[in-house]
Write a protein that holds these residues in place. Structure first.
Motif, PDB file in Angstrom:
ATOM      1  N   ASP A 154       0.828  -1.204   0.000  1.00  0.00           N
ATOM      2  CA  ASP A 154       0.000   0.000   0.000  1.00  0.00           C
ATOM      3  C   ASP A 154       0.865   1.258   0.000  1.00  0.00           C
ATOM      4  OD1 ASP A 154      -2.019  -1.711   0.073  1.00  0.00           O
ATOM      5  OD2 ASP A 154      -2.767  -1.184   2.072  1.00  0.00           O
ATOM      6  N   ALA A 155       2.101   1.112   0.424  1.00  0.00           N
ATOM      7  CA  ALA A 155       3.010   2.261   0.439  1.00  0.00           C
ATOM      8  C   ALA A 155       3.160   2.863  -0.958  1.00  0.00           C
ATOM      9  CB  ALA A 155       4.373   1.825   0.966  1.00  0.00           C
ATOM     10  N   ALA A 156       2.819   2.078  -1.989  1.00  0.00           N
ATOM     11  CA  ALA A 156       2.973   2.571  -3.365  1.00  0.00           C
ATOM     12  C   ALA A 156       1.796   3.451  -3.798  1.00  0.00           C
ATOM     13  CB  ALA A 156       3.103   1.384  -4.324  1.00  0.00           C
ATOM     14  N   LEU A 157       0.689   3.347  -3.042  1.00  0.00           N
ATOM     15  CA  LEU A 157      -0.537   4.043  -3.473  1.00  0.00           C
ATOM     16  C   LEU A 157      -0.325   5.551  -3.593  1.00  0.00           C
ATOM     17  CD1 LEU A 157      -3.151   2.064  -1.352  1.00  0.00           C
ATOM     18  CD2 LEU A 157      -3.042   2.169  -3.857  1.00  0.00           C
ATOM     19  N   GLY A 158      -0.785   6.084  -4.693  1.00  0.00           N
ATOM     20  CA  GLY A 158      -0.764   7.537  -4.886  1.00  0.00           C
ATOM     21  C   GLY A 158       0.605   8.134  -5.159  1.00  0.00           C
ATOM     22  N   ARG A 159       1.610   7.325  -5.419  1.00  0.00           N
ATOM     23  CA  ARG A 159       2.958   7.863  -5.603  1.00  0.00           C
ATOM     24  C   ARG A 159       3.356   8.062  -7.047  1.00  0.00           C
ATOM     25  NH1 ARG A 159       7.270   7.255  -1.703  1.00  0.00           N
ATOM     26  NH2 ARG A 159       6.400   6.556   0.264  1.00  0.00           N
ATOM     27  N   LYS A 179      -1.796  -0.249  -8.840  1.00  0.00           N
ATOM     28  CA  LYS A 179      -1.452  -0.063 -10.255  1.00  0.00           C
ATOM     29  C   LYS A 179      -0.217   0.813 -10.429  1.00  0.00           C
ATOM     30  CE  LYS A 179      -4.755   3.725 -11.106  1.00  0.00           C
ATOM     31  NZ  LYS A 179      -4.340   4.385  -9.895  1.00  0.00           N
ATOM     32  N   GLU A 180       0.181   1.516  -9.369  1.00  0.00           N
ATOM     33  CA  GLU A 180       1.386   2.351  -9.457  1.00  0.00           C
ATOM     34  C   GLU A 180       2.651   1.508  -9.614  1.00  0.00           C
ATOM     35  OE1 GLU A 180      -1.015   2.706  -7.286  1.00  0.00           O
ATOM     36  OE2 GLU A 180      -1.551   4.819  -7.050  1.00  0.00           O
ATOM     37  N   ILE A 181       2.577   0.216  -9.247  1.00  0.00           N
ATOM     38  CA  ILE A 181       3.794  -0.612  -9.269  1.00  0.00           C
ATOM     39  C   ILE A 181       4.094  -1.071 -10.688  1.00  0.00           C
ATOM     40  CG2 ILE A 181       4.885  -2.715  -8.387  1.00  0.00           C
ATOM     41  CD1 ILE A 181       3.218  -2.381  -5.871  1.00  0.00           C
ATOM     42  N   LYS A 182       5.251  -0.644 -11.180  1.00  0.00           N
ATOM     43  CA  LYS A 182       5.644  -0.956 -12.555  1.00  0.00           C
ATOM     44  C   LYS A 182       6.743  -2.016 -12.611  1.00  0.00           C
ATOM     45  CE  LYS A 182       2.760   2.104 -13.896  1.00  0.00           C
ATOM     46  NZ  LYS A 182       1.426   1.594 -14.155  1.00  0.00           N
ATOM     47  N   GLY A 183       7.277  -2.375 -11.459  1.00  0.00           N
ATOM     48  CA  GLY A 183       8.331  -3.390 -11.463  1.00  0.00           C
ATOM     49  C   GLY A 183       8.733  -3.747 -10.046  1.00  0.00           C
ATOM     50  N   PHE A 184       9.381  -4.902  -9.915  1.00  0.00           N
ATOM     51  CA  PHE A 184       9.838  -5.356  -8.605  1.00  0.00           C
ATOM     52  C   PHE A 184      11.313  -5.745  -8.666  1.00  0.00           C
ATOM     53  CE2 PHE A 184       5.307  -6.599  -8.204  1.00  0.00           C
ATOM     54  CZ  PHE A 184       5.016  -5.970  -6.998  1.00  0.00           C
ATOM     55  N   VAL A 185      11.994  -5.444  -7.577  1.00  0.00           N
ATOM     56  CA  VAL A 185      13.367  -5.920  -7.403  1.00  0.00           C
ATOM     57  C   VAL A 185      13.420  -6.531  -6.020  1.00  0.00           C
ATOM     58  CG1 VAL A 185      15.790  -5.242  -7.253  1.00  0.00           C
ATOM     59  CG2 VAL A 185      14.234  -3.965  -8.732  1.00  0.00           C
ATOM     60  N   ARG A 186      13.920  -7.742  -5.910  1.00  0.00           N
ATOM     61  CA  ARG A 186      14.046  -8.338  -4.572  1.00  0.00           C
ATOM     62  C   ARG A 186      15.337  -9.125  -4.473  1.00  0.00           C
ATOM     63  NH1 ARG A 186      10.536 -13.711  -4.314  1.00  0.00           N
ATOM     64  NH2 ARG A 186      10.307 -14.165  -6.516  1.00  0.00           N
ATOM     65  N   GLU A 187      15.721  -9.412  -3.242  1.00  0.00           N
ATOM     66  CA  GLU A 187      16.996 -10.114  -3.036  1.00  0.00           C
ATOM     67  C   GLU A 187      16.788 -11.607  -2.824  1.00  0.00           C
ATOM     68  OE1 GLU A 187      19.081  -8.401   0.258  1.00  0.00           O
ATOM     69  OE2 GLU A 187      19.680  -6.620  -0.857  1.00  0.00           O
ATOM     70  N   VAL A 188      15.625 -11.958  -2.278  1.00  0.00           N
ATOM     71  CA  VAL A 188      15.409 -13.356  -1.886  1.00  0.00           C
ATOM     72  C   VAL A 188      14.310 -13.970  -2.749  1.00  0.00           C
ATOM     73  CG1 VAL A 188      14.698 -14.844   0.028  1.00  0.00           C
ATOM     74  CG2 VAL A 188      16.003 -12.772   0.482  1.00  0.00           C
ATOM     75  N   GLY A 189      14.489 -15.210  -3.167  1.00  0.00           N
ATOM     76  CA  GLY A 189      13.418 -15.901  -3.887  1.00  0.00           C
ATOM     77  C   GLY A 189      13.935 -16.697  -5.064  1.00  0.00           C
ATOM     78  N   GLY A 190      13.014 -17.328  -5.763  1.00  0.00           N
ATOM     79  CA  GLY A 190      13.376 -18.136  -6.922  1.00  0.00           C
ATOM     80  C   GLY A 190      12.352 -17.947  -8.017  1.00  0.00           C
ATOM     81  N   SER A 191      12.701 -18.379  -9.211  1.00  0.00           N
ATOM     82  CA  SER A 191      11.814 -18.108 -10.344  1.00  0.00           C
ATOM     83  C   SER A 191      10.517 -18.893 -10.261  1.00  0.00           C
ATOM     84  CB  SER A 191      12.530 -18.434 -11.647  1.00  0.00           C
ATOM     85  OG  SER A 191      12.782 -19.808 -11.697  1.00  0.00           O
ATOM     86  N   THR A 192      10.484 -19.945  -9.426  1.00  0.00           N
ATOM     87  CA  THR A 192       9.241 -20.707  -9.361  1.00  0.00           C
ATOM     88  C   THR A 192       8.484 -20.481  -8.055  1.00  0.00           C
ATOM     89  OG1 THR A 192      10.527 -22.582  -8.597  1.00  0.00           O
ATOM     90  CG2 THR A 192       9.935 -22.547 -10.935  1.00  0.00           C
TER      91      THR A 192
END
Ligand code: PEP
Ligand code: MG
Length: 572
Positions: A154-159, A179-192
């Motif tokens: 929700d921190a992305a709302l209205g930005r 809908k403001e979120i156009k992309g994600f970058v993260r350090e942890v996780g996997g493609s599946t």
């Protein structure tokens, strides 16, 4: 005025394709938020606060699951079912309340209990099991955020347009992304893992960088995420902004359908069927949006991956039926569960030994008759609408195919005896994923209804390099002479018996490989739904006669370099 800020490129791994542009929104780590919280003054009030937070997260979870159903076309929001179980786990709750009783604040208690659970699972080698534990972190994160009063994305709302960067991005947070979120970058996780699956389903580019990547980011910096190459551009120069702006608009136009109503046919009228690969019925909306002509590969094993218990026959049946009914009258090709290698569901953890000694794909199913019977019954029952095909993975040769078909026949007899409807003429196909099957294609063609070439496994088993080895990447940037020979042999064998031949591995979606596959005589290409508009555009620009010549030339070549040169020349 401050000096010009220099552009930088950071490299990660792309897990959801597409281009996103916006300013960096750095999300704080929940562990840090919990640590900053003051200790509990009144134990009973703090326990109450924890229980209230648990209820609130539970309510939001149910709303989110309902939203997921609406957006992604599933009836049960099944992606998140483990989340609910963990959140409501009695043992975990008791442990948290004991810690609060000893004077810890509720968020610290939640963090500590979940951290202990996470530590005990850290050394698990299997990807799927590991990714299941991300759900635990997810539950923890949501509880802590509720307790410290900060709500996920929700921190992305209205930005305005933002690229969200966080150490972890959880599936739960991604269920209803602003809908403001156009992309994600993260350090942890996997493609599946779930977050990657949902990012792809919502067409939001995502990259996973190495640990420490976030330190290099600054809040508010303009950025571009390329989920295809895994690149993150910080403070991009105007030329780069313009280039990516164009690419992003073009991709948007393609998503809109563009040539949707036009057939995938070459300029001289040769028709190729373009189908989608699907992991669960959640991807069905995307399938329609991208104009898939059916499902060429339903990776049914994904139904089992996110479960503590295998789904019942009815649950499997409902999933297959939902898919078949949604895309009717187009066809759906259900691949029977393909366990083994990097695909080991949680409930089969004890089977690790068996799987590593060769019981993979169809062989696993044949060795576990009870499991296979339930699975085949579910597929057959869902086939009653008449638009389903079934295919077996990793078939090594004729004996195994015969055993699998005989097994299916006994299940059919049983269903018929009980007057349970199914399609008795359901086409049964073979995946060509090991050289042994490709070489024996002529014999297999006599006893199968269609072939689907799994180039991902065919490449690894032909080259002798494991799929998760980076060295294989180099080989997958072109088509091996051996692979071309094998595909040509499979097509020829299929043609003799009038069996359609598909390619459903990643090769099908490589723009440079499509002319060659068309020229070799492939009838169907099956790929991630989002690639279909690109493939259609590619095919519509080709001449079948030229593709035939290209394939003949390629068949006469003996090195990768020569083939690369040929394909490059054909581009001009
Ligand atoms: C393949 O091996 O090419 C294939 C399509 O199957 P999977 O990627 O699921 O192993
Ligand atoms: Mg495979």
């Amino acid at each position: 005025m401050a000096g010009a800020v220099s552009s930088r490129i950071l490299k990660g791994i792309g897990v959801s394709e597409g281009i996103g542009m916006g300013s960096v929104l750095l999300l704080p780590d929940t562990a840090e938020l919990a640590r900053r919280h003051p200790p509990a003054a009144d134990v009973r009030a703090e326990i109450l606060r924890y229980r209230t937070a648990q209820e609130r997260v539970w309510t939001r979870f149910q709303q989110a699951a309902a939203h997921l159903v609406r957006e992604l076309g599933s009836k049960d929001g099944g992606t998140l079912d483990i989340f609910g179980l963990i959140l409501k786990d009695h043992g975990i709750s008791q442990e948290i309340e004991l810690l609060i009783g000893s004077g810890k604040s509720a968020p610290v208690a939640v963090e500590q209990v979940f951290q202990r659970l996470a530590n005990s699972q850290k050394n698990v080698k299997n990807d799927y099991l590991r990714e299941r534990f991300t759900v635990w972190r997810d539950a923890c994160k949501q509880l802590v955020m509720e307790l410290v009063g900060c709500h996920s994305l929700d921190a992305a709302l209205g930005r305005g347009p933002v690229i969200v960067a966080a150490r972890e991005i959880t599936a739960f947070a991604l269920v209803n992304p602003p809908k403001e979120i156009k992309g994600f970058v993260r350090e942890v996780g996997g493609s599946t893992d779930h977050a990657s699956i949902l990012a792809r389903a919502f067409n939001i580019p995502m990259i996973i960088g190495k640990a420490g990547l976030l330190v290099e980011l600054e809040a508010g910096a303009p950025a571009i995420v390329d989920g295809g190459t895994g690149e993150l551009f910080l403070h991009p120069a105007p030329e780069l902004l313009e280039k990516y702006g164009k690419l992003s608009r073009a991709a948007g136009a393609r998503l809109g359908g563009g040539s949707d109503s036009l057939p995938a046919a070459t300029k001289d009228g040769h028709r190729i069927a373009l189908l989608a690969n699907l992991e669960t019925s959640h991807g069905l909306n995307a399938l329609r949006r991208h104009g898939a002509e059916g499902v060429g590969l339903f990776r049914s094993e994904f139904l089992f991956m996110r479960r503590t218990q295998p789904p019942s026959e009815d649950e499997q049946f409902q999933e297959f039926q939902r898919t078949a009914q949604t895309i009717f009258p187009r066809q759906v090709t259900i691949r029977t569960a393909d366990f083994g290698g990097d695909k080991l569901p949680a409930f089969l953890a004890d089977e690790k030994e068996g799987l590593s000694t060769g019981l993979r794909g169809i062989r696993f199913c044949l060795a576990h008759e009870e499991f296979f019977r339930t699975h085949v019954r579910a597929i057959l029952r869902a086939s009653a609408g008449g638009n389903m095909r079934m295919m077996f993975p990793l078939v090594p040769g004729l004996e195994t195919l015969r055993k699998a078909k005989a097994f299916v026949r006994t299940v059919m007899e049983d269903l018929a005896a009980r007057s349970i409807p199914f399609d008795s003429a359901i086409p049964v196909g073979v995946m060509i994923e090991v050289p042994s099957a490709a070489i024996m294609a002529e014999a297999l063609a006599r006893e199968t209804d269609f072939f689907s070439i799994g180039t991902n496994d065919l490449l690894q088993f032909t080259m002798g390099i494991s799929r998760d080895d980076l060295a294989l990447m180099d080989y997958s940037r072109s088509v091996q002479p051996s692979i071309i020979q094998l595909i040509a042999h499979v097509v020829k064998s299929g043609r003799r018996k009038k069996r359609p031949v598909a390619v459903c591995g990643e090769l099908a979606a490589q723009p440079w490989a499509i002319p060659l596959l068309v020229g070799l005589g492939i009838d169907e290409l099956s790929m991630a739904a989002s690639h279909i508009p690109m493939a259609k555009e590619r095919i519509r620009g080709l001449s079948y006669a030229d593709c035939r010549v290209l394939a003949r030339q390629a068949l006469a070549l003996e090195t990768i370099t020569d083939i690369r040169t040929l394909l490059k020349r054909a581009e001009k």
